[in-house]
Scaffold this motif. Structure first.
Motif, PDB file in Angstrom:
ATOM      1  N   LEU A  48       0.488  -1.242  -0.403  1.00 30.52           N
ATOM      2  CA  LEU A  48      -0.383   0.205  -0.264  1.00 30.52           C
ATOM      3  C   LEU A  48       0.774   1.354  -0.281  1.00 30.52           C
ATOM      4  O   LEU A  48       0.649   2.008  -0.823  1.00 30.52           O
ATOM      5  N   SER A  49       2.077   1.200   0.771  1.00 31.76           N
ATOM      6  CA  SER A  49       2.675   2.364   0.469  1.00 31.76           C
ATOM      7  C   SER A  49       3.723   2.481  -0.313  1.00 31.76           C
ATOM      8  O   SER A  49       3.742   4.449  -1.147  1.00 31.76           O
ATOM      9  N   THR A  50       3.644   1.566  -1.006  1.00 36.39           N
ATOM     10  CA  THR A  50       4.333   1.694  -2.844  1.00 36.39           C
ATOM     11  C   THR A  50       3.009   2.049  -3.999  1.00 36.39           C
ATOM     12  O   THR A  50       2.906   2.760  -4.401  1.00 36.39           O
ATOM     13  N   ILE A  51       1.906   1.266  -3.614  1.00 38.23           N
ATOM     14  CA  ILE A  51       0.796   2.020  -4.917  1.00 38.23           C
ATOM     15  C   ILE A  51      -0.316   2.674  -4.378  1.00 38.23           C
ATOM     16  O   ILE A  51      -0.595   3.052  -5.012  1.00 38.23           O
ATOM     17  N   GLY A  52      -0.200   3.042  -3.232  1.00 33.18           N
ATOM     18  CA  GLY A  52      -1.448   4.199  -2.881  1.00 33.18           C
ATOM     19  C   GLY A  52      -2.510   3.625  -2.525  1.00 33.18           C
ATOM     20  O   GLY A  52      -3.071   2.798  -3.120  1.00 33.18           O
ATOM     21  N   ILE A  53      -3.165   4.499  -2.264  1.00 37.71           N
ATOM     22  CA  ILE A  53      -4.755   4.341  -2.099  1.00 37.71           C
ATOM     23  C   ILE A  53      -5.763   4.145  -3.482  1.00 37.71           C
ATOM     24  O   ILE A  53      -6.733   3.467  -3.821  1.00 37.71           O
ATOM     25  N   ASP A  54      -5.177   4.774  -4.124  1.00 41.68           N
ATOM     26  CA  ASP A  54      -5.822   5.386  -5.429  1.00 41.68           C
ATOM     27  C   ASP A  54      -5.331   4.471  -6.597  1.00 41.68           C
ATOM     28  O   ASP A  54      -4.392   5.071  -7.314  1.00 41.68           O
ATOM     29  N   ASN A  55      -5.415   3.442  -6.448  1.00 43.87           N
ATOM     30  CA  ASN A  55      -4.835   2.376  -7.753  1.00 43.87           C
ATOM     31  C   ASN A  55      -6.342   1.775  -8.117  1.00 43.87           C
ATOM     32  O   ASN A  55      -7.234   2.070  -8.399  1.00 43.87           O
ATOM     33  N   GLN A  56      -5.370   0.947  -9.270  1.00 48.74           N
ATOM     34  CA  GLN A  56      -6.361   0.173  -9.997  1.00 48.74           C
ATOM     35  C   GLN A  56      -7.388  -0.985  -9.158  1.00 48.74           C
ATOM     36  O   GLN A  56      -8.630  -0.786  -9.523  1.00 48.74           O
ATOM     37  N   GLY A  57      -7.143  -1.309  -7.900  1.00 45.50           N
ATOM     38  CA  GLY A  57      -7.971  -2.402  -7.606  1.00 45.50           C
ATOM     39  C   GLY A  57      -9.050  -1.262  -6.854  1.00 45.50           C
ATOM     40  O   GLY A  57      -9.942  -1.662  -6.754  1.00 45.50           O
ATOM     41  N   THR A  58      -8.488  -0.114  -6.493  1.00 44.32           N
ATOM     42  CA  THR A  58      -9.814   0.601  -6.434  1.00 44.32           C
ATOM     43  C   THR A  58     -10.773   1.272  -6.575  1.00 44.32           C
ATOM     44  O   THR A  58     -12.251   1.085  -6.688  1.00 44.32           O
ATOM     45  N   LEU A  59     -10.195   1.348  -8.190  1.00 49.45           N
ATOM     46  CA  LEU A  59     -10.450   2.194  -9.490  1.00 49.45           C
ATOM     47  C   LEU A  59     -11.808   0.734  -9.981  1.00 49.45           C
ATOM     48  O   LEU A  59     -12.674   1.219  -9.250  1.00 49.45           O
ATOM     49  N   LEU A  60     -11.551  -0.841  -9.228  1.00 45.79           N
ATOM     50  CA  LEU A  60     -12.289  -1.698 -10.000  1.00 45.79           C
ATOM     51  C   LEU A  60     -13.150  -1.813  -8.992  1.00 45.79           C
ATOM     52  O   LEU A  60     -14.467  -1.771  -9.177  1.00 45.79           O
ATOM     53  N   ILE A  61     -12.597  -1.618  -7.587  1.00 41.37           N
ATOM     54  CA  ILE A  61     -13.913  -1.734  -6.178  1.00 41.37           C
ATOM     55  C   ILE A  61     -14.324  -0.301  -6.369  1.00 41.37           C
ATOM     56  O   ILE A  61     -15.694  -0.460  -5.982  1.00 41.37           O
ATOM     57  N   CYS A  62     -14.610   0.431  -6.313  1.00 43.05           N
ATOM     58  CA  CYS A  62     -15.442   1.737  -6.787  1.00 43.05           C
ATOM     59  C   CYS A  62     -16.833   1.881  -7.792  1.00 43.05           C
ATOM     60  O   CYS A  62     -17.722   1.515  -7.772  1.00 43.05           O
ATOM     61  N   LEU A  63     -15.834   0.905  -9.635  1.00 46.12           N
ATOM     62  CA  LEU A  63     -16.945   1.035 -10.481  1.00 46.12           C
ATOM     63  C   LEU A  63     -17.778  -0.140 -10.093  1.00 46.12           C
ATOM     64  O   LEU A  63     -19.107  -0.063 -10.073  1.00 46.12           O
ATOM     65  N   TYR A  64     -17.359  -0.920  -9.153  1.00 43.90           N
ATOM     66  CA  TYR A  64     -18.679  -2.214  -8.972  1.00 43.90           C
ATOM     67  C   TYR A  64     -19.477  -1.934  -8.068  1.00 43.90           C
ATOM     68  O   TYR A  64     -20.710  -2.258  -8.347  1.00 43.90           O
ATOM     69  N   THR A  65     -18.852  -1.372  -7.180  1.00 44.12           N
ATOM     70  CA  THR A  65     -20.188  -0.407  -6.313  1.00 44.12           C
ATOM     71  C   THR A  65     -20.487   0.688  -6.776  1.00 44.12           C
ATOM     72  O   THR A  65     -21.870   0.698  -6.332  1.00 44.12           O
ATOM     73  N   MET A  66     -20.155   1.118  -7.589  1.00 35.45           N
ATOM     74  CA  MET A  66     -21.188   2.511  -7.847  1.00 35.45           C
ATOM     75  C   MET A  66     -22.434   2.070  -9.170  1.00 35.45           C
ATOM     76  O   MET A  66     -22.588   3.086  -9.665  1.00 35.45           O
ATOM     77  N   LEU A  67     -21.663   1.092 -10.128  1.00 35.55           N
ATOM     78  CA  LEU A  67     -22.007   1.115 -11.133  1.00 35.55           C
ATOM     79  C   LEU A  67     -22.732  -0.281 -11.613  1.00 35.55           C
ATOM     80  O   LEU A  67     -23.652  -0.389 -11.236  1.00 35.55           O
ATOM     81  N   VAL A  68     -21.609  -1.373 -10.476  1.00 40.39           N
ATOM     82  CA  VAL A  68     -22.480  -3.014 -11.643  1.00 40.39           C
ATOM     83  C   VAL A  68     -23.381  -3.072 -10.583  1.00 40.39           C
ATOM     84  O   VAL A  68     -24.820  -3.515 -10.739  1.00 40.39           O
TER      85      VAL A  68
END
Length: 176
Positions: A48-68
Motif C-alpha cells: 500500500l505504501s508503494t501503490i497508494g490507495i488510489d490504484n487500479q484495484g480501488t478503481l475496480l472496487i469503486c466502479l463495481y460498487t457504484m455501477l455494477v
C-alpha cells in the motif's frame, strides 16, 4: 420508514467507497497512525505504501460498487443522470469501438463499462489509460479507452448520482 434491502446494500457499498476516497484525500498512508499501526500481513502495508490507495484495484472496487451493484436500481430511478453520464464518457474517452448491433446509432458506454467491470475485462496501461472490454456470446465486442487523467471526472459524476439517491432517501425519512 425502514430502508429496504436494496437501499441498505447501496448505502453500505457507497459508504465503503467514500471511506476509501476520504482516506486517500486525507493522505492517510503518510499519517502517523499508518506509520505505527501493525498489520497482520506486513506485505499489505509495504505494498500500500508503494501503490497508494488510489490504484487500479480501488478503481475496480469503486466502479463495481457504484455501477455494477446498483445499475438497474439507480438507472431506472435517474435515467437522465445516466444519460448525462453516458455523454460524459463520450467526451472523455480517447477511443471507442463497438460491433454491437444495438450500438449502430449510439454506443451505450455505461452499459458496456458496467459489463466490463462485472466480468473483469479491464486492462490498464499504467499512468496512461484504462480500457473496458465487453463481449457477448455472439462475438459482438465493445472497447472503450479512457485516459486515467479523466477517470476522476467520470467517478465524480457517478458519485453525484449516489449522493442524489442518498439525499432522496433522507428526504423520504429512510436514512437518518
Amino acid at each position: 420508514m425502514k430502508p429496504t434491502q436494496d437501499d441498505n446494500l447501496l448505502i453500505q457499498s457507497y459508504l465503503t467507497t467514500a471511506f476509501l476516497t476520504e482516506l486517500n484525500n486525507n493522505n492517510f498512508l503518510n499519517s502517523e497512525y499508518f506509520k505505527t499501526v501493525i498489520f497482520e500481513d506486513n506485505v499489505v502495508k509495504e505494498t500500500l505504501s508503494t501503490i497508494g490507495i488510489d490504484n487500479q484495484g480501488t478503481l475496480l472496487i469503486c466502479l463495481y460498487t457504484m455501477l455494477v451493484v446498483p445499475r438497474q436500481l439507480l438507472a431506472q430511478r435517474y435515467p437522465n443522470d445516466f444519460e448525462k453520464l453516458n455523454h460524459t464518457v463520450e467526451q472523455i474517452k480517447s477511443d471507442a469501438n463497438s460491433t454491437y448491433t444495438k450500438d449502430s446509432t449510439k454506443i451505450d458506454f455505461i452499459r458496456h463499462i458496467r459489463n466490463s467491470v462485472a466480468h473483469a475485462r479491464v486492462a490498464f496501461v499504467p499512468g496512461e489509460s484504462v480500457t473496458f472490454t465487453d463481449e457477448n456470446r455472439k462475438g459482438e465486442k465493445c472497447e472503450i479507452t479512457i485516459p486515467l487523467k479523466h477517470v476522476c471526472l467520470f467517478l465524480t459524476k457517478l458519485q453525484r448520482i449516489f449522493m442524489r439517491y442518498i439525499e432522496d432517501l433522507k428526504n423520504s425519512s429512510v436514512v437518518s
